[in-house]
Enzyme design. Structure first.
Site, PDB file in Angstrom:
ATOM      1  CD  GLN A 202      -1.730  -2.634   1.752  1.00  0.00           C
ATOM      2  OE1 GLN A 202      -0.215  -2.676   2.022  1.00  0.00           O
ATOM      3  NE2 GLN A 202      -2.255  -3.117   2.279  1.00  0.00           N
ATOM      4  CG  ASP A 243      -7.446  -0.277  10.710  1.00  0.00           C
ATOM      5  OD1 ASP A 243      -7.761  -0.296   9.882  1.00  0.00           O
ATOM      6  OD2 ASP A 243      -6.076  -0.320   9.955  1.00  0.00           O
TER       7      ASP A 243
END
Length: 348
Positions: A202, A243
């Site tokens: 990513q 997260d």
């Protein structure tokens, strides 16, 4: 490359970042992150199964973006089942289970359940209004975090980031990457470094693409080079997203974040976590209770260019790790800069 979809949206403004998530009132349009940076391919999702697949298969990732996607998925599901409450609720249960670690997913589904009302037929207008509100709130939160976090960073030589936390991972300019871009625009940082972030890369695929798009000088490095980079004095901050954040400040984030925090503390580098308040989980006492998603070992072999595991080999592939709050210098939300000892009991 395909061009950006010409969908008229109140979210379109330079300060909001580019929009990778779009809803035209009936069809949900999602920029497929798996294809970047090679090409911009837009998915058109008009049923719940395709929304769940997009979340599960990482076409969309990043906790805030997952939450927004889930909200629009709830609207699509209502149309799909003719507004019948029973099938809609069944769909929400499946949607919530698509990925377990990112708290924004369950948070968004809970909001959509409340918006649906108590009647036998769910309220479509309220659902769509709530989904758009979730999207707009995230854009505003991104802007607030960019200002708060950017002002926290003094003049420095470099910032290191991990995974992707920009417009691709959110509804607006991003969380950690929004802060970094703001600091760069303010002339506070000379250079940005981005970990590759294996096995899905990513950092090298998405963060580098976003920073180039924003005109920010950046260099990509493999995770194993982070210690040498810090030892050389090239970075003064590590800035990452999250997260899930427990009540004591423990942070679940992309695997490798914990290692960066340990390295940063050893080298005297500051550690900042940036996430919207929807990522806070005050009911989670500490990080030990956070469920860590395990993904298929095939992802590791695929990253090495292999179609199957070598004979006699196995793999361990957690997506996230938990960084103790004591290793984090500050946590930035849209509510401001939080410092240890962390107390989020009144948040959200």
């Amino acid at each position: 490359m395909s061009s950006i979809l010409p969908i008229d949206s109140p979210f379109e403004a330079p300060e909001n970042g580019f929009q990778a998530i779009r809803f035209d009132g009936r069809v949900f349009h999602l920029l497929d992150q798996r294809e970047l940076p090679a090409r911009e391919r837009w998915l058109q999702l008009d049923d719940l199964d395709s929304v769940i697949a997009a979340i599960r298969d990482l076409a969309v990732r990043g906790a805030p973006a997952i939450g927004i996607t889930a909200a629009y998925g709830a609207v699509i599901r209502a149309r799909e089942v003719g507004l019948e409450r029973g099938p809609w609720l069944e769909g929400m249960a499946r949607l919530e289970a698509a990925r377990p670690t990112a708290v924004n997913l369950s948070w968004a589904v809970a909001r959509m359940r409340r918006a649906a009302g108590e009647a036998e037929r769910v309220d479509l207008a309220r659902l769509e209004a709530e989904a758009r509100a979730i999207h707009a709130e995230d854009i505003a939160a991104n802007q607030a975090m960019a200002r708060a976090g950017g002002s926290e960073i003094g003049a420095c030589r470099g910032i290191l980031t991990h995974c992707n936390t920009g417009s691709l991972a959110t509804g607006g300019v991003g969380t950690a990457l929004g802060v970094i871009i703001q600091a760069a625009k303010d002339g506070r940082v000379e250079r940005v470094f981005a970990d590759e972030t294996r096995p899905w890369l990513q950092g090298s695929r998405l963060t580098a693409w976003e920073l180039a798009r924003a005109g920010v000088e950046a260099r990509v490095l493999v995770e194993g080079a982070a210690a040498a980079l810090m030892a050389a004095g090239e970075v003064q901050w590590v800035v990452v997203g999250a997260d899930r954040i427990a009540a004591n400040g423990d942070v679940a984030n992309k695997i490798g974040t914990y290692a960066l925090a340990v390295l940063a503390r050893h080298h005297g580098v500051k550690m900042m976590v940036v996430a919207p308040s929807s990522t806070l989980d005050p009911a989670m006492e500490n990080g030990q209770g956070i469920e860590i998603e395990q993904r298929a070992a095939d992802e590791i072999w695929a990253a090495a260019g292999l179609t199957e595991a070598p004979a006699g080999f196995a793999a361990w592939n957690p997506v996230f790790d938990v960084t103790p709050g004591e290793l984090i210098d500050c946590i930035v939300t849209e509510q401001g800069v939080h410092r240890p000892p962390y107390d989020f009991s009144g948040a959200r």
